[in-house]
Design a protein around this motif. Structure first.
Motif, PDB file in Angstrom:
ATOM      1  N   ALA A   1      -8.595  -2.793   8.528  1.00  0.00           N
ATOM      2  CA  ALA A   1      -8.525  -3.005   9.980  1.00  0.00           C
ATOM      3  C   ALA A   1      -7.638  -4.182  10.346  1.00  0.00           C
ATOM      4  O   ALA A   1      -7.124  -4.259  11.466  1.00  0.00           O
ATOM      5  CB  ALA A   1      -9.935  -3.217  10.533  1.00  0.00           C
ATOM      6  N   THR A   2      -7.430  -5.102   9.391  1.00  0.00           N
ATOM      7  CA  THR A   2      -6.654  -6.316   9.670  1.00  0.00           C
ATOM      8  C   THR A   2      -5.166  -6.144   9.385  1.00  0.00           C
ATOM      9  O   THR A   2      -4.398  -7.096   9.551  1.00  0.00           O
ATOM     10  CB  THR A   2      -7.178  -7.475   8.804  1.00  0.00           C
ATOM     11  N   ILE A   3      -4.726  -4.955   8.991  1.00  0.00           N
ATOM     12  CA  ILE A   3      -3.323  -4.782   8.611  1.00  0.00           C
ATOM     13  C   ILE A   3      -2.419  -4.871   9.826  1.00  0.00           C
ATOM     14  O   ILE A   3      -2.826  -4.563  10.963  1.00  0.00           O
ATOM     15  CB  ILE A   3      -3.126  -3.424   7.886  1.00  0.00           C
ATOM     16  N   ASN A   4      -1.204  -5.308   9.591  1.00  0.00           N
ATOM     17  CA  ASN A   4      -0.176  -5.391  10.625  1.00  0.00           C
ATOM     18  C   ASN A   4      -0.058  -4.036  11.342  1.00  0.00           C
ATOM     19  O   ASN A   4       0.185  -3.013  10.717  1.00  0.00           O
ATOM     20  CB  ASN A   4       1.158  -5.760   9.945  1.00  0.00           C
ATOM     21  N   LYS A   5      -0.238  -4.032  12.660  1.00  0.00           N
ATOM     22  CA  LYS A   5      -0.215  -2.773  13.410  1.00  0.00           C
ATOM     23  C   LYS A   5       1.159  -2.113  13.387  1.00  0.00           C
ATOM     24  O   LYS A   5       1.281  -0.895  13.479  1.00  0.00           O
ATOM     25  CB  LYS A   5      -0.650  -3.023  14.859  1.00  0.00           C
ATOM     26  N   GLY A   6       2.209  -2.923  13.261  1.00  0.00           N
ATOM     27  CA  GLY A   6       3.549  -2.357  13.168  1.00  0.00           C
ATOM     28  C   GLY A   6       3.733  -1.552  11.904  1.00  0.00           C
ATOM     29  O   GLY A   6       4.454  -0.552  11.882  1.00  0.00           O
ATOM     30  N   ILE A   7       3.046  -1.966  10.823  1.00  0.00           N
ATOM     31  CA  ILE A   7       3.111  -1.240   9.561  1.00  0.00           C
ATOM     32  C   ILE A   7       2.177  -0.036   9.594  1.00  0.00           C
ATOM     33  O   ILE A   7       2.518   1.055   9.125  1.00  0.00           O
ATOM     34  CB  ILE A   7       2.733  -2.163   8.385  1.00  0.00           C
ATOM     35  N   GLU A   8       0.996  -0.212  10.164  1.00  0.00           N
ATOM     36  CA  GLU A   8      -0.053   0.813  10.111  1.00  0.00           C
ATOM     37  C   GLU A   8       0.416   2.162  10.632  1.00  0.00           C
ATOM     38  O   GLU A   8       0.084   3.215  10.076  1.00  0.00           O
ATOM     39  CB  GLU A   8      -1.274   0.344  10.896  1.00  0.00           C
ATOM     40  N   ARG A   9       1.201   2.180  11.679  1.00  0.00           N
ATOM     41  CA  ARG A   9       1.613   3.452  12.286  1.00  0.00           C
ATOM     42  C   ARG A   9       2.509   4.274  11.371  1.00  0.00           C
ATOM     43  O   ARG A   9       2.656   5.479  11.559  1.00  0.00           O
ATOM     44  CB  ARG A   9       2.331   3.188  13.608  1.00  0.00           C
ATOM     45  N   TYR A  10       3.100   3.619  10.356  1.00  0.00           N
ATOM     46  CA  TYR A  10       3.994   4.328   9.440  1.00  0.00           C
ATOM     47  C   TYR A  10       3.354   4.608   8.081  1.00  0.00           C
ATOM     48  O   TYR A  10       4.013   5.149   7.193  1.00  0.00           O
ATOM     49  CB  TYR A  10       5.274   3.513   9.209  1.00  0.00           C
ATOM     50  N   LEU A  11       2.099   4.241   7.911  1.00  0.00           N
ATOM     51  CA  LEU A  11       1.468   4.354   6.596  1.00  0.00           C
ATOM     52  C   LEU A  11       0.855   5.729   6.353  1.00  0.00           C
ATOM     53  O   LEU A  11       0.206   6.307   7.218  1.00  0.00           O
ATOM     54  CB  LEU A  11       0.368   3.301   6.437  1.00  0.00           C
ATOM     55  N   ALA A  12       1.051   6.218   5.112  1.00  0.00           N
ATOM     56  CA  ALA A  12       0.330   7.402   4.649  1.00  0.00           C
ATOM     57  C   ALA A  12      -0.991   6.983   4.006  1.00  0.00           C
ATOM     58  O   ALA A  12      -1.926   7.774   3.905  1.00  0.00           O
ATOM     59  CB  ALA A  12       1.172   8.171   3.641  1.00  0.00           C
ATOM     60  N   GLY A  13      -1.082   5.726   3.578  1.00  0.00           N
ATOM     61  CA  GLY A  13      -2.282   5.193   2.949  1.00  0.00           C
ATOM     62  C   GLY A  13      -1.956   3.944   2.168  1.00  0.00           C
ATOM     63  O   GLY A  13      -0.795   3.525   2.080  1.00  0.00           O
ATOM     64  N   VAL A  14      -2.988   3.330   1.609  1.00  0.00           N
ATOM     65  CA  VAL A  14      -2.823   2.105   0.819  1.00  0.00           C
ATOM     66  C   VAL A  14      -3.202   2.410  -0.627  1.00  0.00           C
ATOM     67  O   VAL A  14      -4.250   3.014  -0.900  1.00  0.00           O
ATOM     68  CB  VAL A  14      -3.701   0.963   1.371  1.00  0.00           C
ATOM     69  N   LEU A  15      -2.354   1.986  -1.555  1.00  0.00           N
ATOM     70  CA  LEU A  15      -2.558   2.263  -2.972  1.00  0.00           C
ATOM     71  C   LEU A  15      -2.903   0.968  -3.704  1.00  0.00           C
ATOM     72  O   LEU A  15      -2.055   0.076  -3.807  1.00  0.00           O
ATOM     73  CB  LEU A  15      -1.287   2.877  -3.569  1.00  0.00           C
TER      74      LEU A  15
END
Length: 223
Positions: free
Chosen positions: A185-199
């Motif tokens: 929930a704390t991730i950069n919102k600018g990055i979040e919209r482009y993410l498929a997921g976190v590895l």
């Protein structure tokens, strides 16, 4: 006496290479494997009936569930910009090049477009992921025990190649697609919209970028 019993007590074991070498054909054949008797016995051995115990053993073997462990069906190339570890699918990559200073393009001010760079004698549009994703390039440190160098990633989307400057290159990571986790929930919102997921990988949390979403944004910078 059966063919199998005859083969077990065949001449090569008595007067051939495995016997006393007294066979009159051996001098000409050099070795029993060059003799028609030996070849014929081999064919009969291959054609002999298969017993039921043998069939049951192999049936059990192939009936058992296949244990494949973790199936690494995906791969990406991980890199760092500022404090953020990110990755793009391996299929997008054309080349890894040394960092180059971009030359600005007049009358072009799209967000993220820093100009053009020369890589291997060709010019490519240089796009800043830091600008597109809202990342502070001044942050972050190199991983301990590694010699790191800034690089340019040459990636392709819809027949167009783009140069993406990064602070550090980690390399290829192979992983199972279902290993991707939702972003915190704390991730950069600018990055979040482009993410498929976190590895999760080693001590890193790598943000895997969606190639379709990012590719569309890269293309927009050139319009």
């Amino acid at each position: 006496m059966t063919d199998q019993t005859q083969d077990m007590d065949a001449c090569w074991g008595r007067i051939g290479v495995a016997g006393d070498h007294s066979c009159e054909i051996l001098d000409k054949a050099v070795h029993c494997r060059n003799c028609e008797v030996y070849a014929g016995a081999a064919m009969r051995n291959l054609q002999r009936p298969v017993n039921q115990g043998y069939l049951r053993e192999w049936a059990e073997h192939f009936r058992a569930p296949r244990d494949e462990g973790v199936r690494h069906d995906s791969s990406c190339v991980a890199f760092r910009i500022g404090r953020e570890w990110l990755a793009l699918p391996t299929h997008m990559f054309q080349q890894i090049a040394p960092k180059a200073i971009p030359h600005r393009l007049p009358h072009r001010s799209a967000r993220g477009l820093r100009g053009v760079v020369n890589a291997g004698g060709k010019l490519y549009p240089c796009i800043s992921l830091a600008d597109l994703l809202g990342i502070d390039e001044a942050g972050g440190e190199a991983r301990a025990g590694r010699h790191t160098f800034a690089r340019m990633l040459l990636v392709q989307w819809e027949q167009q190649t783009y140069a993406l400057p990064v602070a550090e290159l980690h390399g290829i990571i192979r992983y199972a697609a279902d290993a991707l986790k939702p972003p915190a929930a704390t991730i950069n919102k600018g990055i979040e919209r482009y993410l498929a997921g976190v590895l999760p990988h080693e001590e890193m949390q790598v943000g895997c970028l969606d190639d379709s979403l990012l590719g569309y944004q890269l293309a927009r910078t050139l319009r």
